[in-house]
Motif scaffolding. Structure first.
Motif, PDB file in Angstrom:
ATOM      1  N   ASP A   1      -4.293  -1.219  -2.379  1.00 25.75           N
ATOM      2  CA  ASP A   1      -4.405  -0.035  -3.228  1.00 25.75           C
ATOM      3  C   ASP A   1      -3.822  -0.388  -4.603  1.00 25.75           C
ATOM      4  O   ASP A   1      -3.661  -1.566  -4.936  1.00 25.75           O
ATOM      5  CB  ASP A   1      -3.706   1.179  -2.600  1.00 25.75           C
ATOM      6  CG  ASP A   1      -2.201   0.991  -2.470  1.00 25.75           C
ATOM      7  OD1 ASP A   1      -1.687  -0.083  -2.876  1.00 25.75           O
ATOM      8  OD2 ASP A   1      -1.520   1.905  -1.981  1.00 25.75           O
ATOM      9  N   ASN A   2      -3.495   0.595  -5.405  1.00 19.68           N
ATOM     10  CA  ASN A   2      -2.999   0.332  -6.746  1.00 19.68           C
ATOM     11  C   ASN A   2      -1.469   0.426  -6.833  1.00 19.68           C
ATOM     12  O   ASN A   2      -0.922   0.961  -7.795  1.00 19.68           O
ATOM     13  CB  ASN A   2      -3.651   1.279  -7.756  1.00 19.68           C
ATOM     14  CG  ASN A   2      -3.383   2.745  -7.431  1.00 19.68           C
ATOM     15  OD1 ASN A   2      -3.124   3.092  -6.275  1.00 19.68           O
ATOM     16  ND2 ASN A   2      -3.462   3.600  -8.442  1.00 19.68           N
ATOM     17  N   THR A   3      -0.799  -0.098  -5.820  1.00 21.15           N
ATOM     18  CA  THR A   3       0.657  -0.070  -5.782  1.00 21.15           C
ATOM     19  C   THR A   3       1.269  -0.670  -7.045  1.00 21.15           C
ATOM     20  O   THR A   3       2.163  -0.078  -7.665  1.00 21.15           O
ATOM     21  CB  THR A   3       1.178  -0.828  -4.543  1.00 21.15           C
ATOM     22  OG1 THR A   3       0.864  -0.068  -3.365  1.00 21.15           O
ATOM     23  CG2 THR A   3       2.684  -1.026  -4.606  1.00 21.15           C
TER      24      THR A   3
ATOM     25  N   SER B   1      -0.965  -5.711  -1.575  1.00 18.16           N
ATOM     26  CA  SER B   1      -1.510  -4.361  -1.409  1.00 18.16           C
ATOM     27  C   SER B   1      -2.983  -4.309  -1.777  1.00 18.16           C
ATOM     28  O   SER B   1      -3.443  -5.003  -2.694  1.00 18.16           O
ATOM     29  CB  SER B   1      -0.729  -3.379  -2.287  1.00 18.16           C
ATOM     30  OG  SER B   1       0.626  -3.318  -1.906  1.00 18.16           O
TER      31      SER B   1
ATOM     32  N   GLU C   1       3.144   1.685 -14.287  1.00 20.58           N
ATOM     33  CA  GLU C   1       2.972   2.912 -15.066  1.00 20.58           C
ATOM     34  C   GLU C   1       4.252   3.743 -15.033  1.00 20.58           C
ATOM     35  O   GLU C   1       4.655   4.329 -16.047  1.00 20.58           O
ATOM     36  CB  GLU C   1       1.799   3.723 -14.512  1.00 20.58           C
ATOM     37  CG  GLU C   1       1.540   5.017 -15.271  1.00 20.58           C
ATOM     38  CD  GLU C   1       0.360   5.791 -14.705  1.00 20.58           C
ATOM     39  OE1 GLU C   1       0.184   6.946 -15.104  1.00 20.58           O
ATOM     40  OE2 GLU C   1      -0.366   5.233 -13.861  1.00 20.58           O
TER      41      GLU C   1
ATOM     42  N   ASP D   1      -0.097  -1.235 -10.053  1.00 17.58           N
ATOM     43  CA  ASP D   1      -0.433  -0.472 -11.259  1.00 17.58           C
ATOM     44  C   ASP D   1       0.428   0.783 -11.373  1.00 17.58           C
ATOM     45  O   ASP D   1       0.898   1.134 -12.466  1.00 17.58           O
ATOM     46  CB  ASP D   1      -1.915  -0.084 -11.247  1.00 17.58           C
ATOM     47  CG  ASP D   1      -2.828  -1.292 -11.383  1.00 17.58           C
ATOM     48  OD1 ASP D   1      -2.372  -2.319 -11.923  1.00 17.58           O
ATOM     49  OD2 ASP D   1      -3.993  -1.211 -10.948  1.00 17.58           O
TER      50      ASP D   1
ATOM     51  N   ASP E   1       5.387  -7.012  -3.861  1.00 18.73           N
ATOM     52  CA  ASP E   1       4.094  -6.512  -3.407  1.00 18.73           C
ATOM     53  C   ASP E   1       3.542  -7.389  -2.292  1.00 18.73           C
ATOM     54  O   ASP E   1       3.267  -8.573  -2.488  1.00 18.73           O
ATOM     55  CB  ASP E   1       3.108  -6.483  -4.572  1.00 18.73           C
ATOM     56  CG  ASP E   1       1.725  -6.023  -4.133  1.00 18.73           C
ATOM     57  OD1 ASP E   1       1.643  -5.007  -3.417  1.00 18.73           O
ATOM     58  OD2 ASP E   1       0.731  -6.693  -4.481  1.00 18.73           O
TER      59      ASP E   1
ATOM     60  N   ALA F   1       1.309   3.152  -2.956  1.00 21.17           N
ATOM     61  CA  ALA F   1       1.067   3.766  -4.269  1.00 21.17           C
ATOM     62  C   ALA F   1       1.389   5.253  -4.277  1.00 21.17           C
ATOM     63  O   ALA F   1       1.919   5.784  -5.256  1.00 21.17           O
ATOM     64  CB  ALA F   1      -0.386   3.540  -4.682  1.00 21.17           C
TER      65      ALA F   1
ATOM     66  N   ASN G   1       0.823  -1.211   0.000  1.00 21.52           N
ATOM     67  CA  ASN G   1       0.000   0.000   0.000  1.00 21.52           C
ATOM     68  C   ASN G   1       0.860   1.265   0.000  1.00 21.52           C
ATOM     69  O   ASN G   1       0.699   2.162   0.822  1.00 21.52           O
ATOM     70  CB  ASN G   1      -0.945   0.004   1.210  1.00 21.52           C
ATOM     71  CG  ASN G   1      -1.931  -1.154   1.180  1.00 21.52           C
ATOM     72  OD1 ASN G   1      -2.339  -1.600   0.105  1.00 21.52           O
ATOM     73  ND2 ASN G   1      -2.315  -1.635   2.355  1.00 21.52           N
TER      74      ASN G   1
END
Length: 276
Positions: free
Chosen positions: A73-75, A71, A81, A77, A68, A47, A45
């Motif tokens: 959340d979007n850690t 997580s 990115e 992703d 990871d 992100a 978590n």
């Protein structure tokens, strides 16, 4: 400056010095290396912090391994990115120690750097760690209390606890550390063949420091500045994790005594996560 030293010509006319130069990766204007460098970042978590963490990483590193810790959340992703070539390891177990061990197993670089995902570490310091290693050290240990280091994130009780535990390790194992419980370190991959990593929590850093000394590896401290966490709340608990660190120290001392009576070889025990 380019991440690589490139020859001015290619093809059959390339001279032998040019071929050699093409194999090197420039890390400063005065230093170029051939060993690929892997950076392991355990994250759960984080992100919101990853943009800063990734921004500070040098361009010349070989790979980033993000572990990871399931997580919510979007850690993952965000990591992909920011860096499409990031290697993501899905942690099977729990705890920082388990995450780091899984990350180490996924690395392909000759040099491995441990970096926290909370934004407290400056990735630009990696050059100092790598310089220490290519200069002859086996293990480059970050220190907030070596000359040139510092911390914005330690309470008085944590500072005193770290000092007491560090003094204990120095006395029990003949080390000369100025800092003990710090997660910003680097080492040659071959060091994993000489130490056992078999704990799951924050005490992993202490275990590594002790077993590096017990294995007779050459250690060089690197001054490092620890900044405040940017977003979120740390999972560190000074009392609980301090007790776990103390238990590790006492256990390692007992193992050292037993080893003198009946020597036993070290082995690496690393769980594997799913890599993507």
């Amino acid at each position: 400056m380019s991440s690589f030293l490139r020859p001015s010509i290619t093809g059959p006319e390339m001279t032998e010095p040019s071929r050699i130069a093409a194999q090197y990766r420039a890390i400063t204007s005065h230093l170029a290396i051939t060993p690929p460098v892997s950076v392991v970042i355990p994250a759960m978590n984080e992100a919101e912090n990853l943009p800063y963490v990734f921004q500070t990483l040098p361009e010349w590193i070989h790979e980033v391994v993000l572990v990871d810790g399931n997580s919510t959340d979007n850690t993952v992703d965000v990591a992909r990115e920011l860096r499409p070539d990031v290697k993501v390891v899905k942690q099977v177990g729990k705890g920082k120690g388990d995450a780091l061990i899984s990350g180490f197993a996924a690395c392909t670089g000759d040099i491995i750097v441990m970096v926290d995902a909370d934004g407290s570490a400056d990735g630009q310091e990696i050059v100092s760690y790598v310089s220490a290693l290519v200069g002859g050290a086996d293990f480059a240990k970050g220190s907030r209390f070596a000359n040139g280091g510092g911390t914005d994130d330690m309470t008085t009780i944590r500072r005193l606890g770290n000092w007491a535990l560090c003094s204990l390790v120095n006395r029990k194992f003949g080390a000369r550390y100025t800092d003990l419980c710090y997660g910003y370190n680097a080492f040659w991959r071959h060091c994993l063949d000489k130490i056992t990593l078999d704990c799951t929590g924050f005490e992993i850093e202490t275990l590594i420091n002790i077993r590096v000394v017990k294995a007779g590896l050459k250690v060089q401290e690197v001054p490092s500045h620890e900044y405040n966490r940017i977003h979120g709340v740390s999972n560190l608990n000074a009392v609980r994790d301090g007790i776990r660190v103390l238990k590790v120290i006492l256990k390692e001392k007992s193992l050292a005594k037993a080893a003198r009576r009946r020597p036993a070889p070290f082995s690496v025990n690393v769980p594997r996560g799913e890599v993507s």
